[in-house]
Design an enzyme around this catalytic site. Structure first.
Site, short mmCIF file in Angstrom:
data_model
loop_
_atom_site.label_atom_id
_atom_site.label_comp_id
_atom_site.label_asym_id
_atom_site.label_seq_id
_atom_site.Cartn_x
_atom_site.Cartn_y
_atom_site.Cartn_z
N ARG A 57 14.22 58.69 41.37
CA ARG A 57 13.29 59.15 41.41
C ARG A 57 13.13 60.67 40.41
O ARG A 57 12.03 60.96 40.12
CB ARG A 57 12.74 59.55 42.79
CG ARG A 57 12.76 58.53 43.54
CD ARG A 57 12.22 58.64 44.84
NE ARG A 57 12.42 59.66 45.76
CZ ARG A 57 11.98 60.10 46.91
NH1 ARG A 57 10.84 59.31 47.29
NH2 ARG A 57 12.52 60.91 47.64
N GLU A 94 28.07 64.97 51.91
CA GLU A 94 28.28 65.28 53.22
C GLU A 94 29.21 64.23 53.61
O GLU A 94 30.02 64.83 54.66
CB GLU A 94 26.88 65.13 54.15
CG GLU A 94 25.82 65.97 54.06
CD GLU A 94 24.87 65.73 54.92
OE1 GLU A 94 25.04 65.81 56.00
OE2 GLU A 94 23.47 65.87 54.17
#
Length: 169
Positions: A57, A94
């Protein structure tokens, strides 16, 4: 107001995450123009040689702003997507690691580079992108985002850079 056109999608891409969908912004010509204009205005008085956008994006606004600033556009992509010799950077997520690549000849030593992406969350993708650009000799003039999720403290990983965001949550 731009923020009014951002759609929340609960539990996407996985349970517990509220995805900020910018598709309605992209579909609205006046909102799309406003986004490009605001980024352009912010950096119009700075020397920008190249805008770097991260997959995927980051590709949406970068080329339009680059045209307005008379700058080039360079994509940072996931491994195996760029056809020429690449430099790569692996960074922590993460739940593991990810890698980004850039063409080795995309940034010249001393280029002033504006980093542009749609979203600042934890800052990992942008920090890795900045390191890639700097490894090629680029000078980061700023990191610009459409949306910043303040509660995830992404700015912490980017503290040495000038951060600009149009929408904050």
């Amino acid at each position: 107001m731009l923020k009014d056109l951002v759609r929340d999608i609960p539990d996407f891409p996985k349970e517990g995450i509220v995805f900020k969908d910018i598709t309605p912004l992209l579909q609205n010509p006046s909102s799309l123009k406003e986004i490009v204009d605001k980024f352009t205005e912010r950096y119009a008085n700075q020397k920008v040689d190249v805008i770097v956008g991260a997959e995927a994006r980051g590709f949406l606004f970068g080329p339009a702003v680059a045209v307005n600033l008379n700058a080039g556009f360079v994509p940072v992509r996931k491994p195996g997507k760029l056809p020429y010799e690449t430099a790569s950077m692996t960074y922590e997520l993460e739940y593991g690691t990810d890698t980004l690549e850039i063409h080795k000849d995309a940034i010249k030593a001393g280029d002033n580079v504006l980093m542009l992406d749609d979203l600042l969350a934890t800052g990992g993708t942008m920090a890795a992108s900045c390191k890639l650009v700097e490894s090629l000799g680029g000078n980061i003039t700023g990191c610009a985002f459409l949306i910043e999720l303040n509660f995830l403290n992404g700015k912490d990983k980017l503290s040495k850079y000038d951060i600009f965001s149009l929408i904050q949550y």
